[in-house]
Design a protein around this motif. Structure first.
Motif, PDB file in Angstrom:
ATOM      1  N   GLN A 290      28.332  -9.143 -16.310  1.00 15.84           N
ATOM      2  CA  GLN A 290      29.691  -9.438 -16.330  1.00 15.84           C
ATOM      3  C   GLN A 290      30.460  -9.210 -14.979  1.00 15.84           C
ATOM      4  O   GLN A 290      30.406  -8.518 -14.280  1.00 15.84           O
ATOM      5  CB  GLN A 290      30.241  -8.268 -17.388  1.00 15.84           C
ATOM      6  N   ASP A 291      31.367 -10.328 -14.936  1.00 15.49           N
ATOM      7  CA  ASP A 291      32.194 -10.457 -13.772  1.00 15.49           C
ATOM      8  C   ASP A 291      33.687 -10.141 -14.079  1.00 15.49           C
ATOM      9  O   ASP A 291      34.101 -10.716 -15.352  1.00 15.49           O
ATOM     10  CB  ASP A 291      32.267 -11.890 -13.073  1.00 15.49           C
ATOM     11  N   SER A 292      34.357  -9.489 -13.581  1.00 16.47           N
ATOM     12  CA  SER A 292      35.702  -9.016 -13.933  1.00 16.47           C
ATOM     13  C   SER A 292      36.674  -8.776 -12.589  1.00 16.47           C
ATOM     14  O   SER A 292      36.265  -7.945 -11.782  1.00 16.47           O
ATOM     15  CB  SER A 292      35.652  -7.852 -14.775  1.00 16.47           C
ATOM     16  N   VAL A 293      37.705  -9.671 -12.535  1.00 17.40           N
ATOM     17  CA  VAL A 293      38.584  -9.580 -11.347  1.00 17.40           C
ATOM     18  C   VAL A 293      40.232  -9.642 -11.869  1.00 17.40           C
ATOM     19  O   VAL A 293      40.119 -10.246 -12.798  1.00 17.40           O
ATOM     20  CB  VAL A 293      38.398 -10.891 -10.463  1.00 17.40           C
ATOM     21  N   GLN A 294      40.940  -8.790 -10.951  1.00 13.58           N
ATOM     22  CA  GLN A 294      42.240  -8.992 -11.308  1.00 13.58           C
ATOM     23  C   GLN A 294      42.920  -8.813  -9.912  1.00 13.58           C
ATOM     24  O   GLN A 294      42.589  -7.759  -9.195  1.00 13.58           O
ATOM     25  CB  GLN A 294      42.813  -7.696 -12.158  1.00 13.58           C
ATOM     26  N   ILE A 295      43.699  -9.904  -9.617  1.00 10.29           N
ATOM     27  CA  ILE A 295      44.291  -9.626  -8.363  1.00 10.29           C
ATOM     28  C   ILE A 295      46.014  -9.983  -8.467  1.00 10.29           C
ATOM     29  O   ILE A 295      46.411 -10.770  -9.033  1.00 10.29           O
ATOM     30  CB  ILE A 295      43.752 -10.577  -7.143  1.00 10.29           C
ATOM     31  N   ASP A 296      46.804  -9.317  -7.655  1.00  9.61           N
ATOM     32  CA  ASP A 296      48.157  -9.617  -7.813  1.00  9.61           C
ATOM     33  C   ASP A 296      48.583 -10.956  -7.412  1.00  9.61           C
ATOM     34  O   ASP A 296      47.985 -11.576  -6.473  1.00  9.61           O
ATOM     35  CB  ASP A 296      48.891  -8.435  -7.211  1.00  9.61           C
ATOM     36  N   ALA A 297      49.897 -11.289  -7.946  1.00  6.96           N
ATOM     37  CA  ALA A 297      50.254 -12.799  -7.414  1.00  6.96           C
ATOM     38  C   ALA A 297      50.480 -12.805  -6.104  1.00  6.96           C
ATOM     39  O   ALA A 297      50.205 -13.932  -5.299  1.00  6.96           O
ATOM     40  CB  ALA A 297      51.466 -13.130  -8.195  1.00  6.96           C
ATOM     41  N   GLY A 298      50.842 -11.634  -5.233  1.00  5.52           N
ATOM     42  CA  GLY A 298      50.691 -11.784  -3.690  1.00  5.52           C
ATOM     43  C   GLY A 298      49.489 -11.712  -3.023  1.00  5.52           C
ATOM     44  O   GLY A 298      49.447 -11.780  -1.953  1.00  5.52           O
ATOM     45  N   LYS A 299      48.545 -11.717  -3.975  1.00  6.59           N
ATOM     46  CA  LYS A 299      47.157 -11.688  -3.439  1.00  6.59           C
ATOM     47  C   LYS A 299      46.845 -10.773  -2.236  1.00  6.59           C
ATOM     48  O   LYS A 299      45.892 -10.859  -1.373  1.00  6.59           O
ATOM     49  CB  LYS A 299      46.754 -13.210  -2.446  1.00  6.59           C
ATOM     50  N   GLN A 300      47.390  -9.464  -2.440  1.00 10.94           N
ATOM     51  CA  GLN A 300      47.353  -8.421  -1.613  1.00 10.94           C
ATOM     52  C   GLN A 300      46.513  -7.042  -2.177  1.00 10.94           C
ATOM     53  O   GLN A 300      45.788  -6.497  -1.675  1.00 10.94           O
ATOM     54  CB  GLN A 300      48.697  -7.909  -0.971  1.00 10.94           C
ATOM     55  N   ASN A 301      46.741  -6.996  -3.626  1.00 11.84           N
ATOM     56  CA  ASN A 301      46.225  -5.855  -4.264  1.00 11.84           C
ATOM     57  C   ASN A 301      45.283  -6.332  -5.305  1.00 11.84           C
ATOM     58  O   ASN A 301      45.655  -7.152  -6.200  1.00 11.84           O
ATOM     59  CB  ASN A 301      47.184  -4.815  -4.818  1.00 11.84           C
ATOM     60  N   GLY A 302      43.984  -5.653  -5.588  1.00 12.93           N
ATOM     61  CA  GLY A 302      43.333  -6.062  -6.694  1.00 12.93           C
ATOM     62  C   GLY A 302      41.898  -5.450  -6.786  1.00 12.93           C
ATOM     63  O   GLY A 302      41.656  -4.399  -6.087  1.00 12.93           O
ATOM     64  N   VAL A 303      41.256  -5.882  -7.949  1.00 11.95           N
ATOM     65  CA  VAL A 303      40.049  -4.962  -8.152  1.00 11.95           C
ATOM     66  C   VAL A 303      38.996  -5.834  -8.657  1.00 11.95           C
ATOM     67  O   VAL A 303      39.046  -7.099  -9.233  1.00 11.95           O
ATOM     68  CB  VAL A 303      40.095  -4.240  -9.583  1.00 11.95           C
ATOM     69  N   VAL A 304      37.798  -5.890  -7.895  1.00 15.44           N
ATOM     70  CA  VAL A 304      36.726  -6.760  -8.155  1.00 15.44           C
ATOM     71  C   VAL A 304      35.507  -5.911  -8.755  1.00 15.44           C
ATOM     72  O   VAL A 304      34.903  -4.912  -8.171  1.00 15.44           O
ATOM     73  CB  VAL A 304      36.218  -7.405  -7.063  1.00 15.44           C
ATOM     74  N   LEU A 305      34.833  -6.339  -9.995  1.00 15.74           N
ATOM     75  CA  LEU A 305      34.063  -5.532 -10.457  1.00 15.74           C
ATOM     76  C   LEU A 305      32.714  -6.482 -11.100  1.00 15.74           C
ATOM     77  O   LEU A 305      33.043  -7.434 -11.977  1.00 15.74           O
ATOM     78  CB  LEU A 305      34.349  -4.527 -11.739  1.00 15.74           C
ATOM     79  N   LEU A 306      31.708  -6.111 -10.721  1.00 16.99           N
ATOM     80  CA  LEU A 306      30.277  -6.737 -11.162  1.00 16.99           C
ATOM     81  C   LEU A 306      29.437  -5.627 -11.904  1.00 16.99           C
ATOM     82  O   LEU A 306      29.212  -4.724 -11.176  1.00 16.99           O
ATOM     83  CB  LEU A 306      29.628  -7.577 -10.041  1.00 16.99           C
ATOM     84  N   THR A 307      28.767  -6.028 -12.861  1.00 11.18           N
ATOM     85  CA  THR A 307      28.412  -5.028 -13.792  1.00 11.18           C
ATOM     86  C   THR A 307      27.055  -5.650 -14.418  1.00 11.18           C
ATOM     87  O   THR A 307      26.834  -6.965 -14.640  1.00 11.18           O
ATOM     88  CB  THR A 307      28.978  -4.427 -14.723  1.00 11.18           C
ATOM     89  N   ASN A 308      26.065  -4.926 -14.747  1.00 10.50           N
ATOM     90  CA  ASN A 308      24.669  -5.512 -15.356  1.00 10.50           C
ATOM     91  C   ASN A 308      24.672  -4.763 -16.968  1.00 10.50           C
ATOM     92  O   ASN A 308      23.674  -4.888 -17.404  1.00 10.50           O
ATOM     93  CB  ASN A 308      23.533  -5.039 -14.507  1.00 10.50           C
ATOM     94  N   TYR A 309      25.821  -4.025 -17.116  1.00  9.78           N
ATOM     95  CA  TYR A 309      25.839  -3.155 -18.480  1.00  9.78           C
ATOM     96  C   TYR A 309      27.121  -3.127 -18.828  1.00  9.78           C
ATOM     97  O   TYR A 309      27.644  -2.470 -18.051  1.00  9.78           O
ATOM     98  CB  TYR A 309      24.868  -2.204 -18.340  1.00  9.78           C
TER      99      TYR A 309
END
Length: 379
Positions: free
Chosen positions: A340-359
């Motif tokens: 699973q890939d899951s990303v959330q980044i703010d509209a200003g492209k300065q703050n965010g989270v990137v998560l990759l998982t196998n379960y």
């Protein structure tokens, strides 16, 4: 006899020189037809022998993110595993890994663990299309018929429709199990259906399979080679590549089914699952490499900042250019055979989270994983 030997040796020397020249042409001249055949035979793009200057490195802060302990707690509370990156004010502030890449007693996930990234590759493909548009090699207004005239209704569908999943195209047939992108591309062209609903959103993988094909046509080089030379090499990504066979697949974290049944069950038949979206859904990455690539694209260094906005900017919730964009932030989420890939980044492209998982535990949707962490850190 001596004359014959001399003549024979001369022919051998000429053939060796000619053969060596042809090999060099095939291997290193990426614009040559010979190179295309070389890539087909070897199954991999060729890195240039010329050392490239690294185009971008994600800034890393010396201080640990102030919300690091909250991130750890949120991961544990929600039984989330994998590798997570926190971006704050444009800098990497925290990188952590939880769970195992192999169960039950195998190695743990680390900050360099590799995962198939699934639909997180959409933005990379979309930005590649925009880069070619920026180079005047294609237009977003180009009709699909320019590239695939045999597809029904292709004269009413634009490249932009493909980017935003509003083409009206879909595929219901089961694709062949293959690791050949040309084979799958040809199969998609033959089996694609047109609902006649051009302009209406419908997420269908065929849109980005065709875009990968358009990248090949417009750039005059294979899709994988374009990504290799324009992104992977330029960013010096050490834990990124294409999953072409079982040997490559065995080097990734094993993907597991969603289950609380007393143990995690490895997903089987990954080669077949992968082949359904071969081409634009074939990359593997570490979380750091994915975060670096996204920030490279969003920073305006891969394509102009104005074109970044043109690609993914939106004032209302919608799918544009490979992401789900909204007024305050954009998200990316998808699943591919247990990854699973899951990303959330703010509209200003300065703050965010990137998560990759196998379960992913039962009850946690792909739309929730990064937002759970994002809300913990930034709300």
């Amino acid at each position: 006899m001596k004359k014959f030997l001399a003549w024979f040796l001369s022919i051998v020397i000429v053939l060796l020189v000619f053969g060596g020249g042809c090999f060099a042409l095939a291997k290193y001249n990426t614009n040559s037809l010979a190179h295309s055949y070389y890539q087909k035979l070897t199954g991999k793009p060729v890195r240039s022998s010329k050392k490239l200057e690294i185009a971008y490195k994600v800034p890393v802060t010396m201080q640990k993110d102030k919300a690091a302990s909250k991130v750890d707690s949120a991961l544990k509370t929600n039984n989330l595993v994998g590798s997570t990156a926190i971006i704050r004010k444009g800098q990497l502030t925290y990188l952590t890994a939880t769970g195992r890449s192999h169960y039950p007693g195998g190695s743990k996930n680390t900050n360099t663990t590799k995962y198939q990234i699934g639909s997180a590759q959409d933005l990379i493909t979309a930005a590649s299309v925009m880069k070619l548009s920026q180079q005047k090699k294609l237009k977003l207004s180009d009709k699909l018929s320019k590239y695939y005239p045999k597809i029904s209704g292709a004269k009413q569908i634009t490249v932009k429709n493909l980017l935003n999943m509003t083409s009206g195209l879909s595929i219901t047939a089961t694709p062949p199990a293959t690791d050949s992108f040309p084979t799958l591309l040809s199969w998609n062209e033959r089996n694609v259906q047109n609902s006649g609903q051009t302009g209406s959103y419908d997420y269908q993988a065929v849109n980005y399979v065709l875009l990968a094909g358009i990248v090949q046509i417009a750039s005059d080089q294979p899709y994988r080679e374009f990504i290799q030379t324009q992104v992977i090499d330029k960013l010096d990504l050490k834990n990124t590549g294409f999953v072409l066979n079982s040997t490559k697949r065995d080097k990734l974290a094993t993907s597991y089914e969603d289950s609380y049944s007393g143990g995690k069950v490895a997903v089987t038949g990954m080669a077949k699952v992968q082949s359904t979206k071969l081409g634009p859904y074939q990359m593997y990455m570490s979380t750091l490499d994915l975060a670096t690539t996204y920030l490279y694209i969003l920073s305006g260094k891969f394509i102009k900042s104005t074109n970044v906005e043109k690609l993914i900017g939106s004032s209302k919730p919608s799918f544009v250019g490979g992401v789900y964009s909204g007024k305050n932030y954009f998200t990316v989420h998808g699943q591919l055979g247990g990854y699973q890939d899951s990303v959330q980044i703010d509209a200003g492209k300065q703050n965010g989270v990137v998560l990759l998982t196998n379960y992913v535990p039962t009850g946690i949707k792909s739309t929730q994983t990064a937002p759970i962490i994002y809300n913990t850190v930034f709300k």
